[in-house]
Design an enzyme around this catalytic site. Sequence first.
Site, PDB file in Angstrom:
ATOM      1  N   ASN A   1     -14.074  -0.533  -6.494  1.00  0.00           N
ATOM      2  CA  ASN A   1     -15.248   0.273  -6.152  1.00  0.00           C
ATOM      3  C   ASN A   1     -15.956   0.796  -7.401  1.00  0.00           C
ATOM      4  O   ASN A   1     -16.356   1.951  -7.457  1.00  0.00           O
ATOM      5  CB  ASN A   1     -14.835   1.452  -5.278  1.00  0.00           C
ATOM      6  CG  ASN A   1     -14.311   1.001  -3.938  1.00  0.00           C
ATOM      7  OD1 ASN A   1     -14.565  -0.116  -3.507  1.00  0.00           O
ATOM      8  ND2 ASN A   1     -13.551   1.857  -3.276  1.00  0.00           N
TER       9      ASN A   1
ATOM     10  N   SER B   1     -11.294  -1.340  -0.128  1.00  0.00           N
ATOM     11  CA  SER B   1      -9.966  -1.231   0.494  1.00  0.00           C
ATOM     12  C   SER B   1     -10.025  -1.625   1.958  1.00  0.00           C
ATOM     13  O   SER B   1      -9.080  -2.183   2.508  1.00  0.00           O
ATOM     14  CB  SER B   1      -9.444   0.210   0.403  1.00  0.00           C
ATOM     15  OG  SER B   1      -8.838   0.466  -0.817  1.00  0.00           O
TER      16      SER B   1
ATOM     17  N   ASP C   1       0.848  -1.187   0.000  1.00  0.00           N
ATOM     18  CA  ASP C   1       0.000   0.000   0.000  1.00  0.00           C
ATOM     19  C   ASP C   1       0.888   1.241   0.000  1.00  0.00           C
ATOM     20  O   ASP C   1       1.972   1.230  -0.582  1.00  0.00           O
ATOM     21  CB  ASP C   1      -0.923  -0.032   1.229  1.00  0.00           C
ATOM     22  CG  ASP C   1      -2.291   0.570   0.941  1.00  0.00           C
ATOM     23  OD1 ASP C   1      -2.356   1.797   0.810  1.00  0.00           O
ATOM     24  OD2 ASP C   1      -3.268  -0.178   0.864  1.00  0.00           O
TER      25      ASP C   1
ATOM     26  N   ASN D   1      -5.233  -2.723  23.108  1.00  0.00           N
ATOM     27  CA  ASN D   1      -4.822  -1.965  24.287  1.00  0.00           C
ATOM     28  C   ASN D   1      -6.007  -1.118  24.755  1.00  0.00           C
ATOM     29  O   ASN D   1      -7.146  -1.494  24.540  1.00  0.00           O
ATOM     30  CB  ASN D   1      -3.591  -1.110  23.967  1.00  0.00           C
ATOM     31  CG  ASN D   1      -3.744  -0.369  22.639  1.00  0.00           C
ATOM     32  OD1 ASN D   1      -4.853  -0.012  22.238  1.00  0.00           O
ATOM     33  ND2 ASN D   1      -2.641  -0.157  21.939  1.00  0.00           N
TER      34      ASN D   1
ATOM     35  N   HIS E   1      -3.618   6.028   3.491  1.00  0.00           N
ATOM     36  CA  HIS E   1      -4.390   4.836   3.128  1.00  0.00           C
ATOM     37  C   HIS E   1      -3.787   3.565   3.721  1.00  0.00           C
ATOM     38  O   HIS E   1      -4.489   2.723   4.296  1.00  0.00           O
ATOM     39  CB  HIS E   1      -4.450   4.726   1.610  1.00  0.00           C
ATOM     40  CG  HIS E   1      -5.397   3.690   1.092  1.00  0.00           C
ATOM     41  ND1 HIS E   1      -4.986   2.426   0.745  1.00  0.00           N
ATOM     42  CD2 HIS E   1      -6.730   3.733   0.847  1.00  0.00           C
ATOM     43  CE1 HIS E   1      -6.031   1.728   0.314  1.00  0.00           C
ATOM     44  NE2 HIS E   1      -7.103   2.496   0.356  1.00  0.00           N
TER      45      HIS E   1
END
Length: 644
Positions: A255, A327, A127, A177, A164
């Site tokens: 998309n 994504s 990415d 956490n 992204h």
Amino acid sequence: MHKIPTYFFSLFALCVFIYSSPAIAEANTIDQQRVIVSFHNEVDRQLLNNYADKVVHVFDELPSAVVEVTDVQKKMLQVHPAVESVEVDKPVEKSAQTISWGYEAVEVAKRVPGTLSGKGVKVGILDSGVDTDHPDLKIAGGACMMEVAWSDGCTDSYEDTNGHGTHVTGIVAAQNNSIGTVGVAPNAEIYAVKVLNEYGDGTTATMMAGVEWAIKQDLDIINISVTTEYRDSNLERMIERAYEHGILIVAAAGNRGAIRTAGASTVEYPAKFDEVIAVGSINQQRMHDNLSSIGPEVELSAPGDKILSTVPADVRDKEYAESSGTSMAAPYVTGLAALYKERYPEMTNKQIRELLQKNALDLGEPGRDKYYGYGLAKVDKNPVSHGVSLPYKASGTGEIAINTRQAASKFNTYNVYRFDTLIAKEQTASGIVDYASAGTLYYYVHPVVDGKESNEFVSLKVQNSGPKLKDVPLTKWYNRFVSFLYYKDIMQGYTDGTIKPEQSIKRGEAATLLGKSLGLNGETRSTRFTDVSANVGASGYIESLAEEGVIDGFPDGTFRPDENVTRAQMALMIAKAYDIAGQDHTEFNDMTENVTGYEYINGMAAASIIDGYTDGSFRPHQTINRAEFSSFLAKTINEEMRIN
């Protein structure tokens, strides 16, 4: 959506919703208030007594004190030269970790066992890089590939200058956490592979370099939330190499939504490649996202609408934000795959892929469809053992006997896989026998209910001490057939200890194997064939087979022992040797009466001894290798090795 030039890739997060943290409560404005007074040097207790109503606490490690004051007293302390600062004692509250709806939709909390976290699984995120300083992410390493396309493309190494990649990474592995959000596999080893620049653009070359890096680093899984509408054969070959190397590849479907042309696919590359799990997006109502690409290539669906995850603070001015699109859906499947790999480390990428399919919640039309694929990806909930034990005995010479009595009792009917290959179908017996060379094997026993295989299973690990066949890998499809012939003392290989399974088999070698399997006389001697003298090693078996009427050579009186065997010749020899009945009906599109031995080919296919290719052909004139010949001969001798 941003369009890019030919062979360029672009991230495709459709929209981003900025996540806002609750504002810190405003300072109390009543007359009496509690403040923290910090001094330049040491606490001046006399000053505090003079200008504070009450001294609540004096710190030992810092020159600071907590006091109660009025507005007037506070102002007096603020202007005193000994005082560094006067700060209101602000209220704090427990930091909240948000569990996203996507995390709950894929049922991570129901994983078995509940301790799974992706530990030890190496995941590559191809990415825009990752924010290595993000407090909710832990990165094992990474690399930048942008210099393949732009000479100055890696000035920031694999740091995320777009946002992204960090968002995608958080969905997979945000830490469990007390802050932000939590990923599906928080303890997975994450490797950031930067293939996109600050604008979200990359090229075929950066993608290829990223996949190649993943291969060299021996990663287990790679996530590609990057798309292009262009098919590139070079990238396809690199993807194929990664898949052959054992890497599970997950990618966003795209998309582009649906188009009106009936049957048309809008799935983009690389998700569209056969080796890649194409992931579509659903919303919180488990409905198909209208912008999610559709087509027969869609394999799984996952949450992709308004997904909260990590982002670089220096890019988005926040550490968390919401984004939507496929994504975001792909990394949910990647995270799940990491949990699967942790639980079943011996499983191949193909096995994990199939298990993901089986565990998916079917959405839309029954079965796989162009909108949801097999359905919503979910965690594996298979019980640890089902209370079924699978004792076994390994002879050390190749035979492995597995006691399946408990499986037969509990399941009635079951299928058995060796690694990812089905070796026993719809069994009811209390035992099965397999053959293998030395090494560690894994078997999986699946219940069969009403003719349908369950996604639940019992696994068995087998340590097999021998035989050692150095060029017959244990995971190869032909290992069990070669091992069977070795066990039967039919195929012993060459003087250098090799079997050479993928080498073409010659007619003399085939005659030797066939003669040995029949227990014929193999003593070298003169034969009826002009080119086979007593000096030919296979002469004894060749003459014995001729005496039995199994072979008759060529019209010119030769046998041609050094000529490669064709698939048709193989079928003819084996069928005549073992009296396999011929038949006229054929299931192959390239078989006619003009093919010598066509009836025997049809008969062996009907007996589940031989099979053809995915295009429906048999290719009778194509030469056959030693592995294929071993497969057909072993299945002829041992009917239990046939899968109907």
